[in-house]
Design a protein around this motif. Structure first.
Motif, short mmCIF file in Angstrom:
data_model
loop_
_atom_site.label_atom_id
_atom_site.label_comp_id
_atom_site.label_asym_id
_atom_site.label_seq_id
_atom_site.Cartn_x
_atom_site.Cartn_y
_atom_site.Cartn_z
N LEU A 106 -59.81 89.39 53.91
CA LEU A 106 -60.23 89.75 55.27
C LEU A 106 -61.53 89.07 55.64
N ILE A 107 -62.54 89.22 54.78
CA ILE A 107 -63.85 88.61 55.05
C ILE A 107 -63.73 87.09 55.09
N SER A 108 -62.93 86.52 54.18
CA SER A 108 -62.75 85.06 54.13
C SER A 108 -62.11 84.55 55.41
N SER A 109 -61.08 85.24 55.89
CA SER A 109 -60.37 84.78 57.10
C SER A 109 -61.28 84.77 58.31
N ILE A 110 -62.05 85.84 58.49
CA ILE A 110 -62.98 85.90 59.63
C ILE A 110 -64.07 84.85 59.47
N SER A 111 -64.52 84.65 58.24
CA SER A 111 -65.57 83.66 57.99
C SER A 111 -65.08 82.25 58.27
N ILE A 112 -63.82 81.96 57.93
CA ILE A 112 -63.26 80.64 58.20
C ILE A 112 -63.25 80.36 59.70
N TYR A 113 -62.92 81.37 60.48
CA TYR A 113 -62.83 81.19 61.93
C TYR A 113 -64.20 80.85 62.53
N PHE A 114 -65.26 81.49 62.03
CA PHE A 114 -66.58 81.32 62.63
C PHE A 114 -67.44 80.27 61.92
N ARG A 115 -67.24 80.08 60.62
CA ARG A 115 -68.16 79.22 59.87
C ARG A 115 -67.60 77.85 59.56
N LYS A 116 -66.29 77.66 59.66
CA LYS A 116 -65.65 76.36 59.40
C LYS A 116 -65.98 75.85 58.00
N SER A 117 -65.88 76.73 57.01
CA SER A 117 -66.27 76.39 55.64
C SER A 117 -65.04 76.15 54.78
N LYS A 118 -64.98 74.97 54.13
CA LYS A 118 -63.86 74.65 53.24
C LYS A 118 -63.91 75.49 51.96
N SER A 119 -65.12 75.81 51.49
CA SER A 119 -65.24 76.60 50.27
C SER A 119 -64.67 78.00 50.46
N VAL A 120 -64.82 78.55 51.66
CA VAL A 120 -64.26 79.87 51.95
C VAL A 120 -62.73 79.79 52.00
N TRP B 23 -72.26 88.66 62.01
CA TRP B 23 -71.14 88.90 62.90
C TRP B 23 -69.83 88.98 62.11
N VAL B 24 -69.68 88.11 61.13
CA VAL B 24 -68.50 88.14 60.26
C VAL B 24 -68.44 89.48 59.52
N LEU B 25 -69.58 89.92 59.03
CA LEU B 25 -69.63 91.18 58.29
C LEU B 25 -69.28 92.37 59.19
N LEU B 26 -69.74 92.34 60.44
CA LEU B 26 -69.46 93.44 61.38
C LEU B 26 -67.96 93.54 61.67
N LEU B 27 -67.34 92.43 62.01
CA LEU B 27 -65.91 92.44 62.27
C LEU B 27 -65.12 92.87 61.04
N SER B 28 -65.56 92.42 59.86
CA SER B 28 -64.90 92.80 58.61
C SER B 28 -65.01 94.29 58.37
N LEU B 29 -66.18 94.86 58.66
CA LEU B 29 -66.38 96.30 58.45
C LEU B 29 -65.45 97.11 59.35
N ILE B 30 -65.32 96.71 60.61
CA ILE B 30 -64.47 97.44 61.55
C ILE B 30 -63.02 97.45 61.06
N ILE B 31 -62.52 96.29 60.65
CA ILE B 31 -61.14 96.21 60.16
C ILE B 31 -61.00 96.94 58.82
N PHE B 32 -62.04 96.87 57.98
CA PHE B 32 -62.04 97.53 56.68
C PHE B 32 -61.91 99.05 56.84
N ILE B 33 -62.68 99.61 57.75
CA ILE B 33 -62.62 101.06 57.98
C ILE B 33 -61.23 101.45 58.50
N ALA B 34 -60.71 100.66 59.45
CA ALA B 34 -59.38 100.95 59.98
C ALA B 34 -58.32 100.86 58.89
N ALA B 35 -58.43 99.84 58.02
CA ALA B 35 -57.45 99.67 56.94
C ALA B 35 -57.54 100.78 55.91
N LEU B 36 -58.72 101.37 55.76
CA LEU B 36 -58.90 102.44 54.79
C LEU B 36 -57.99 103.63 55.10
N PHE B 37 -57.80 103.92 56.38
CA PHE B 37 -56.91 105.01 56.77
C PHE B 37 -55.47 104.70 56.39
#
Length: 303
Positions: A59-73, A239-253
């Motif tokens: 989840l964090i990697s996917s959002i990070s790829i969208y915003f950071r354009k990082s090949k390592s991610v 920003w990546v961390l914030l979006l990840s947290l929102i989806i993480f909390i929703a997925a926890l349910f």
């Protein structure tokens, strides 16, 4: 954060290749089940637990790829997906849904390189799902008349009768007092997190726990709206961390349908770290803005 989650994913892959590593890790992490071929519990105490941490990493990697354009991610994302395939059935389904969702977003809104990667992911993922995941689930759940003997790797997973699972897993306490306040015990006949919580602390305690996670989601939503309005300008990583947290909390349910992950080690601490880091950054930004506003007001009054 990604490095820590990636360590668990790497251990999953390495210990599948060399199961002897799992023998060494079992006592260390409290894993008390039998070790199965082509499955690993990584640096956790269970297959589902290790798998869901891989999902969080993806989840964090996917959002990070969208915003950071990082090949390592991108490489990290591949490792998380590969590791999830060797943990549990629910993890396989969840990570396929997650990645398919992100791929659809990338195809619509992403740059051309993300569109190419997304199309490749969907094509390869669909092939893996057809060849491996769907037959495995069909065999282990006896769907369509299949059985675990018809698929070689299904023997590594528990054979599940869905009707029996529903009858045994979704039973609540018979006593009204225990239903309201719990019995303080862990029910052994159910893996469902919601049922476990009711048996442990009752409906009242369960509602308090839900309120806590609901409050975290509410605050995370406020932070997101604040960033959208421009009142708070987080850097890319925040920003990546914030979006990840929102989806993480929703997925926890959703994850708690399979097992108990509310207030569970490995998940709760991770969420708390993410939450309070973001709140701290947000409040520092607000205090700085209030200070600038006070300085401008004072300067205007002096003039």
């Amino acid at each position: 954060l990604l490095a820590v989650l990636l360590l668990n994913a790497v251990v999953v892959l390495v210990s599948v290749w060399n199961p002897g590593i799992q023998m060494l890790l079992a006592d260390m992490y409290g894993f008390d089940k039998s070790i199965r071929p082509l499955r690993s519990f990584g640096l956790t105490s269970g297959y589902d637990t290790a798998g869901y941490l891989c999902v969080v990493g993806a989840l964090i990697s996917s959002i990070s790829i969208y915003f950071r354009k990082s090949k390592s991610v991108l490489v990290a994302l591949l490792i998380f997906i590969a590791a999830a395939m060797f943990t549990s059935r629910s993890t396989m389904v969840l990570i396929f849904l997650l990645i398919a969702g992100f791929c659809m977003v990338f195809l619509v809104r992403g740059r051309w390189s993300l569109k190419v990667v997304s199309a490749t992911y969907l094509a390869v993922g669909s092939g893996i799902a057809i060849v491996y995941v769907f037959p495995l689930i069909s065999a282990s759940f006896a769907l369509g008349g299949g059985s675990s003997s018809e698929f070689e790797h299904a023997a590594s997973f528990a054979a599940t009768d869905l009707s029996a699972w529903w009858d045994s897993m979704w039973r609540l306490p018979d006593s009204p007092l225990e239903l309201l306040f719990g019995s303080g015990s862990i029910i052994a006949t159910s893996d469902v997190g919601y049922v476990k919580m009711v048996f442990m602390i009752g409906i009242f305690g369960f509602l308090i726990v839900l309120a806590m996670y609901g409050y975290m989601m509410f605050v995370a939503g406020r932070m997101r709206r604040s960033a959208k309005r421009g009142d708070w300008i987080p850097d890319t990583e925040t920003w990546v961390l914030l979006l990840s947290l929102i989806i993480f909390i929703a997925a926890l349910f959703l994850m708690n349908i399979k097992n108990l992950y509310f207030l569970t080690r490995g998940y709760h601490e991770l969420m708390i770290i993410m939450f309070f880091y973001l709140v701290g950054d947000w409040r520092i930004s607000q205090q700085a803005a209030d200070g600038d506003h006070y300085s401008e007001t004072k300067a205007g009054a002096s003039a």
